[in-house]
Enzyme design. Structure first.
Site, PDB file in Angstrom:
ATOM      1  CG  HIS A  56      -0.498   0.402   2.479  1.00 33.25           C
ATOM      2  ND1 HIS A  56      -0.162  -0.497   3.457  1.00 33.25           N
ATOM      3  CD2 HIS A  56      -0.267   1.629   3.003  1.00 33.25           C
ATOM      4  CE1 HIS A  56       0.257   0.159   4.528  1.00 33.25           C
ATOM      5  NE2 HIS A  56       0.201   1.452   4.284  1.00 33.25           N
ATOM      6  CG  ASP A 102      -0.028  -3.908   2.738  1.00 34.92           C
ATOM      7  OD1 ASP A 102       0.422  -3.455   1.673  1.00 34.92           O
ATOM      8  OD2 ASP A 102      -0.324  -3.200   3.721  1.00 34.92           O
ATOM      9  CD  GLN A 197      -2.125   6.254   9.880  1.00 38.14           C
ATOM     10  OE1 GLN A 197      -2.314   6.472  11.057  1.00 38.14           O
ATOM     11  NE2 GLN A 197      -2.620   5.179   9.278  1.00 38.14           N
ATOM     12  N   GLY A 198       2.946   6.121   8.811  1.00 42.15           N
ATOM     13  CA  GLY A 198       4.361   6.336   8.522  1.00 42.15           C
ATOM     14  C   GLY A 198       5.226   5.170   8.973  1.00 42.15           C
ATOM     15  CG  ASP A 199       5.451   3.644  12.676  1.00 38.53           C
ATOM     16  OD1 ASP A 199       6.594   4.126  12.543  1.00 38.53           O
ATOM     17  OD2 ASP A 199       4.686   3.942  13.612  1.00 38.53           O
ATOM     18  CB  SER A 200       2.736   1.400   6.502  1.00 36.44           C
ATOM     19  OG  SER A 200       1.503   1.447   7.104  1.00 36.44           O
TER      20      SER A 200
END
Ligand code: ARG
Length: 244
Positions: A56, A102, A197-200
């Site tokens: 993603h 993912d 958010q941003g750790d994905s």
């Protein structure tokens, strides 16, 4: 109460990832994925030309030359940057269930220089199809320090526990039909600490620093009853190997 006293006296610890701590040692396999120079996601070093991230993170389908990978520094602003040559996302990413499969693999235009203790490949668990239920796992990243909050320049890390689908913290997602067998939850029933958010795309590792998951999604960050959801590396291993 301790936290409340901390806030009142202005000594609340810097919260991160959400409620984690600043990393003191660089996990050598940790990478930052940049789009037009800006950090968008975490990544994991597989070998000197190959980075694993979440599919993603690449869904805007940016040209490869808009992407680069930063390695070797706890501070985002001090990372060594390597241009991306090409990337491939899992062909069955997100078909029926959002965030299913993912994972994506990035190939670098020039090989990484490995440095003991700061840049090197992640380890793999000895063959096991079972997600690491009940194990203490750790996640690191440059993601938001709280839901809707600010993004740090420093790497943060936290510990979470691998949860079964029917365990509190994960059971809500199960009931809602949002989990596939390429996913598992890790966190705590009361929320408390989580990726954000941003750790994905970043690595979830076991106590031997072996890769067991990739940060994928969650409803909000660190909310009670809403643990983090990770791509289940054991189920995606053959695709990853075939595309490395
Ligand atoms: N999907 C988000 C990202 O792109 C966050 C993933 C983790 N979220 C969570 N609450 N565990 O960075």
């Amino acid at each position: 109460m301790g936290a409340l006293l901390g806030l009142l006296s202005g000594t609340a610890p810097a919260h991160a990832i959400v409620n984690g701590t600043k990393a003191v040692r660089m996990p050598p396999y940790m990478a930052s994925l940049r789009e037009y120079g800006r950090h968008i996601c975490g990544g994991v070093i597989l070998d000197d030309r190959t980075i694993l991230t979440a599919a993603h993170c690449l869904q805007r389908q940016s040209p490869p030359d808009a992407l680069s990978v930063g390695v070797g520094s706890l501070q985002l602003s001090r990372a060594a940057l390597y241009p991306v040559e090409k990337y491939v996302a899992h062909p069955r990413y997100s078909v029926f269930v959002a965030y299913d499969n993912d994972v994506a693999v990035l190939k670098l235009a020039t090989p990484l220089t490995f440095r003991p203790g700061s840049v090197g490949p992640v380890g793999w668990p000895s063959s096991s199809d079972r997600p690491p239920y009940g194990e203490t796992l750790s996640i690191a990243g440059w993601g938001l320090l709280s839901e809707g909050g600010s993004a740090p320049d420093d790497l943060y890390t936290t510990s979470v526990s691998g949860l079964r689908n029917d365990e509190e913290g994960c059971a809500n997602y199960s009931r809602e039909g949002r989990l596939s067998d390429t996913m598992f939850c890790a966190g705590y029933p009361d929320g408390h600490t989580d990726a954000c958010q941003g750790d994905s795309g970043g690595p979830l590792v076991n106590r031997y620093n072996e890769l067991v998951g990739i940060a994928s999604w969650g409803q909000g960050c660190a909310r009670p009853g809403r643990a983090g959801v990770y791509a289940n590396v054991s189920k995606l291993h053959s695709w990853i190997k075939a595309n490395t």
